[in-house]
Design a protein around this motif. Structure first.
Motif, PDB file in Angstrom:
ATOM      1  N   ALA A 165       0.826  -1.206   0.000  1.00 34.31           N
ATOM      2  CA  ALA A 165       0.000   0.000   0.000  1.00 34.31           C
ATOM      3  C   ALA A 165       0.861   1.258   0.000  1.00 34.31           C
ATOM      4  CB  ALA A 165      -0.933  -0.017   1.207  1.00 34.31           C
ATOM      5  N   HIS A 166       1.937   1.228   0.782  1.00 31.31           N
ATOM      6  CA  HIS A 166       2.853   2.369   0.839  1.00 31.31           C
ATOM      7  C   HIS A 166       3.409   2.691  -0.550  1.00 31.31           C
ATOM      8  CE1 HIS A 166       6.842   4.271   1.428  1.00 31.31           C
ATOM      9  NE2 HIS A 166       6.257   4.882   2.449  1.00 31.31           N
ATOM     10  N   ASN A 167       3.645   1.652  -1.351  1.00 27.94           N
ATOM     11  CA  ASN A 167       4.191   1.838  -2.698  1.00 27.94           C
ATOM     12  C   ASN A 167       3.109   1.962  -3.768  1.00 27.94           C
ATOM     13  OD1 ASN A 167       6.796   1.846  -1.729  1.00 27.94           O
ATOM     14  ND2 ASN A 167       7.178  -0.308  -2.178  1.00 27.94           N
ATOM     15  N   GLY A 168       1.851   2.053  -3.335  1.00 24.31           N
ATOM     16  CA  GLY A 168       0.760   2.350  -4.259  1.00 24.31           C
ATOM     17  C   GLY A 168      -0.061   1.177  -4.726  1.00 24.31           C
ATOM     18  N   PHE A 169       0.220  -0.030  -4.214  1.00 23.87           N
ATOM     19  CA  PHE A 169      -0.486  -1.235  -4.670  1.00 23.87           C
ATOM     20  C   PHE A 169      -1.584  -1.583  -3.671  1.00 23.87           C
ATOM     21  CE2 PHE A 169       3.684  -1.311  -6.553  1.00 23.87           C
ATOM     22  CZ  PHE A 169       3.446  -1.707  -7.857  1.00 23.87           C
ATOM     23  N   THR A 170      -2.817  -1.268  -4.021  1.00 21.94           N
ATOM     24  CA  THR A 170      -3.975  -1.515  -3.163  1.00 21.94           C
ATOM     25  C   THR A 170      -5.117  -2.076  -4.009  1.00 21.94           C
ATOM     26  OG1 THR A 170      -4.926   0.687  -3.508  1.00 21.94           O
ATOM     27  CG2 THR A 170      -3.337   0.454  -1.686  1.00 21.94           C
ATOM     28  N   LEU A 171      -6.155  -2.544  -3.323  1.00 31.37           N
ATOM     29  CA  LEU A 171      -7.357  -2.996  -4.031  1.00 31.37           C
ATOM     30  C   LEU A 171      -7.922  -1.864  -4.886  1.00 31.37           C
ATOM     31  CD1 LEU A 171      -9.733  -4.939  -4.562  1.00 31.37           C
ATOM     32  CD2 LEU A 171     -10.728  -4.171  -2.400  1.00 31.37           C
ATOM     33  N   GLU A 172      -7.880  -0.640  -4.348  1.00 32.31           N
ATOM     34  CA  GLU A 172      -8.451   0.500  -5.068  1.00 32.31           C
ATOM     35  C   GLU A 172      -7.627   0.855  -6.301  1.00 32.31           C
ATOM     36  OE1 GLU A 172      -9.978   0.174  -1.141  1.00 32.31           O
ATOM     37  OE2 GLU A 172      -7.887   0.391  -1.789  1.00 32.31           O
ATOM     38  N   SER A 173      -6.308   0.824  -6.195  1.00 35.64           N
ATOM     39  CA  SER A 173      -5.471   1.227  -7.327  1.00 35.64           C
ATOM     40  C   SER A 173      -5.383   0.141  -8.398  1.00 35.64           C
ATOM     41  CB  SER A 173      -4.060   1.588  -6.847  1.00 35.64           C
ATOM     42  OG  SER A 173      -3.383   0.454  -6.335  1.00 35.64           O
ATOM     43  N   LEU A 174      -5.477  -1.111  -7.985  1.00 32.01           N
ATOM     44  CA  LEU A 174      -5.341  -2.220  -8.926  1.00 32.01           C
ATOM     45  C   LEU A 174      -6.675  -2.767  -9.417  1.00 32.01           C
ATOM     46  CD1 LEU A 174      -2.543  -4.234  -7.061  1.00 32.01           C
ATOM     47  CD2 LEU A 174      -2.237  -2.757  -9.058  1.00 32.01           C
ATOM     48  N   GLY A 175      -7.730  -2.555  -8.624  1.00 31.83           N
ATOM     49  CA  GLY A 175      -9.022  -3.151  -8.954  1.00 31.83           C
ATOM     50  C   GLY A 175      -9.035  -4.647  -8.731  1.00 31.83           C
ATOM     51  N   THR A 176      -8.084  -5.135  -7.947  1.00 30.98           N
ATOM     52  CA  THR A 176      -7.882  -6.571  -7.746  1.00 30.98           C
ATOM     53  C   THR A 176      -7.360  -6.801  -6.330  1.00 30.98           C
ATOM     54  OG1 THR A 176      -7.291  -6.798 -10.077  1.00 30.98           O
ATOM     55  CG2 THR A 176      -6.679  -8.608  -8.635  1.00 30.98           C
ATOM     56  N   PRO A 177      -7.804  -7.842  -5.634  1.00 34.08           N
ATOM     57  CA  PRO A 177      -7.301  -8.112  -4.282  1.00 34.08           C
ATOM     58  C   PRO A 177      -5.813  -8.443  -4.270  1.00 34.08           C
ATOM     59  CG  PRO A 177      -9.276  -9.401  -4.747  1.00 34.08           C
ATOM     60  CD  PRO A 177      -8.847  -8.802  -6.043  1.00 34.08           C
ATOM     61  N   ILE A 178      -5.183  -8.180  -3.126  1.00 34.55           N
ATOM     62  CA  ILE A 178      -3.787  -8.565  -2.894  1.00 34.55           C
ATOM     63  C   ILE A 178      -3.770  -9.656  -1.834  1.00 34.55           C
ATOM     64  CG2 ILE A 178      -1.545  -7.793  -2.012  1.00 34.55           C
ATOM     65  CD1 ILE A 178      -2.160  -5.038  -3.138  1.00 34.55           C
ATOM     66  N   ILE A 179      -3.093 -10.751  -2.132  1.00 31.89           N
ATOM     67  CA  ILE A 179      -2.973 -11.875  -1.203  1.00 31.89           C
ATOM     68  C   ILE A 179      -1.493 -12.197  -1.034  1.00 31.89           C
ATOM     69  CG2 ILE A 179      -3.461 -14.329  -0.825  1.00 31.89           C
ATOM     70  CD1 ILE A 179      -5.987 -13.998  -2.528  1.00 31.89           C
ATOM     71  N   VAL A 180      -1.036 -12.337   0.199  1.00 29.80           N
ATOM     72  CA  VAL A 180       0.322 -12.821   0.438  1.00 29.80           C
ATOM     73  C   VAL A 180       0.266 -14.342   0.347  1.00 29.80           C
ATOM     74  CG1 VAL A 180       2.232 -12.930   2.064  1.00 29.80           C
ATOM     75  CG2 VAL A 180       0.920 -10.813   1.817  1.00 29.80           C
ATOM     76  N   ALA A 181       0.987 -14.898  -0.613  1.00 27.16           N
ATOM     77  CA  ALA A 181       0.748 -16.274  -1.046  1.00 27.16           C
ATOM     78  C   ALA A 181       1.091 -17.326  -0.009  1.00 27.16           C
ATOM     79  CB  ALA A 181       1.523 -16.551  -2.340  1.00 27.16           C
ATOM     80  N   ASP A 182       2.035 -17.032   0.900  1.00 29.63           N
ATOM     81  CA  ASP A 182       2.419 -18.047   1.890  1.00 29.63           C
ATOM     82  C   ASP A 182       1.890 -17.736   3.285  1.00 29.63           C
ATOM     83  OD1 ASP A 182       4.127 -15.883   2.032  1.00 29.63           O
ATOM     84  OD2 ASP A 182       5.914 -17.064   2.498  1.00 29.63           O
ATOM     85  N   GLY A 183       0.848 -16.902   3.348  1.00 28.33           N
ATOM     86  CA  GLY A 183       0.129 -16.705   4.598  1.00 28.33           C
ATOM     87  C   GLY A 183       0.759 -15.706   5.554  1.00 28.33           C
ATOM     88  N   LEU A 184       0.242 -15.688   6.766  1.00 34.01           N
ATOM     89  CA  LEU A 184       0.612 -14.659   7.740  1.00 34.01           C
ATOM     90  C   LEU A 184       2.097 -14.651   8.048  1.00 34.01           C
ATOM     91  CD1 LEU A 184      -0.300 -12.439   9.687  1.00 34.01           C
ATOM     92  CD2 LEU A 184      -0.741 -14.212  11.388  1.00 34.01           C
ATOM     93  N   ILE A 185       2.674 -15.816   8.303  1.00 37.83           N
ATOM     94  CA  ILE A 185       4.080 -15.871   8.714  1.00 37.83           C
ATOM     95  C   ILE A 185       4.915 -16.778   7.807  1.00 37.83           C
ATOM     96  CG2 ILE A 185       3.687 -15.242  11.118  1.00 37.83           C
ATOM     97  CD1 ILE A 185       3.758 -18.237  11.826  1.00 37.83           C
ATOM     98  N   GLY A 186       4.442 -17.019   6.611  1.00 35.64           N
ATOM     99  CA  GLY A 186       5.236 -17.781   5.645  1.00 35.64           C
ATOM    100  C   GLY A 186       5.145 -19.282   5.763  1.00 35.64           C
TER     101      GLY A 186
END
Length: 369
Positions: free
Chosen positions: A99-120
């Motif tokens: 989000a700090h670098n500009g990548f959000t649901l609003e800017s992309l129109g698409t969800p962001i998921i961290v692929a390996d979960g909360l702690i990897g």
């Protein structure tokens, strides 16, 4: 038949801007025929560390996403947690950094998921039975997607000499435990004559295996080192040299094998973009960006990760060297990557990837302008 790599340069005019050229590239590569409405498409990219400014800008990513969503609405942008310290070592910090670098649901129109979960730890073991890796630890959301778009920023890299599609796939789709396997052969050491004892490397070491001796020089406990290479990057005195000897080959070969594991269940459902812009000497994992090594070159698209990386290197080597960059002293170098990091044989990654069947280095370059 040689794999095709489509290329458009960064020239634009009032009749056609760069985003329109990117859409044309998508269609000419026939990517509109790859996915269907049943696919769950992971868009694998790197949104950069805080302080880094050379990552791929949001409008380019959004343009690709909009095209993919014409085939499937089940699309998400993703990356994994890091092994090193920084602002992306767990999912909370990772999404904040995006989000700090500009990548959000609003800017992309698409969800962001961290692929390996909360702690990897969200991991699936993928059996590949190759020379170095028998079972790869792949991030769960990557594995469970049915298609993938791999968007890579081509640049230099302190461990691989360059970063592109294969490195984005192999290292970028591994869980934290998988990244430790990949880095296990890298054991850096300190040059005491160059060390200033400022403790910068100590503060950045994720496992606290570096300490100052009585002589005020840094020492690395090899038995505890995980080989992440962060100390090499952060030392401003180059006191931890890139002297890999035998470590570089297994690192590169393992990464190629992990890349194969990441796409092994997605035959015909993976497309690749390499952006040859803001080409810096170091990775987007750094919390800074140095001056670019060459002028912005263009965007490549292919269905073959080996071919697109080989074509990227070819085009980079053809480009002029930018003044006021670390490459300035290498004017006239035929192989810029070799001139930048002479101790690393980056061709190992490409050759091993080809050997295991990930793709081919013998590409056909098709320019679209």
């Amino acid at each position: 038949m040689r794999p095709r790599v489509f290329f458009t340069n960064f020239r634009a005019n009032p009749k056609k801007n760069l985003l329109e050229k990117l859409r044309t590239l998508y269609l000419r590569a026939e990517f509109d025929k790859v996915f269907d409405e049943s696919d769950r498409v992971a868009v694998k990219m790197h949104w950069g560390e805080k302080g880094n400014t050379s990552f791929i800008p949001v409008p380019f990513v959004r343009t690709i996403l909009d095209e993919v969503k014409k085939s499937s609405q089940n699309v998400f942008v993703t990356d994994t947690n890091t092994l090193y310290t920084g602002e992306r070592k767990n999912a909370i910090e990772n999404i904040r950094t995006a989000a700090h670098n500009g990548f959000t649901l609003e800017s992309l129109g698409t969800p962001i998921i961290v692929a390996d979960g909360l702690i990897g730890t969200d991991s699936v073991e993928v059996e590949i039975n190759k020379d170095y890796i028998k079972r790869a630890k792949i991030a769960g959301s990557i594995f469970h997607s049915t298609g993938m778009v791999v968007i890579s920023h081509f640049k230099g890299h302190m461990l691989f000499s360059f970063g592109g599609a294969i490195k984005n796939l192999g290292m970028g789709c591994a869980t934290s435990a998988g990244k430790q396997v990949l880095h296990s052969d890298v054991k850096p050491s300190v040059d005491p004559e160059s060390c200033k004892g400022d403790s910068i490397c100590i503060r950045h070491c994720p496992v606290k295996c570096i300490s100052l001796g009585e002589d005020k020089k840094a020492y690395i406990d090899q038995s505890r080192c995980i080989g992440c290479g962060e100390c090499i990057v952060v030392c401003p005195h180059r006191a931890i040299p890139e002297n890999w000897k035998t470590a570089s080959e297994p690192l590169q070969c393992k990464t190629a094998e992990y890349a194969l594991a990441a796409v092994s269940n997605k035959q015909g459902k993976v497309i690749y973009f390499n952006f040859l812009m803001n080409i810096t000497a170091d990775c987007d994992c750094c919390d800074w960006s140095d001056n670019r090594l060459a002028p912005d070159i263009g965007i490549l698209a292919s269905k073959d990760p080996v071919a697109i990386d080989a074509a990227s290197i070819y085009l980079f080597n053809k480009a002029p060297i930018s003044p006021l960059s670390v490459m300035e002293k290498h004017q006239g170098a035929v192989d810029k990557l070799k001139a930048l990091r002479p101790k690393i044989d980056y061709t190992i990654l490409l050759r091993h990837a080809e050997y295991i069947g990930l793709g081919s280095r013998n590409f056909e370059l098709i320019e679209i302008n």
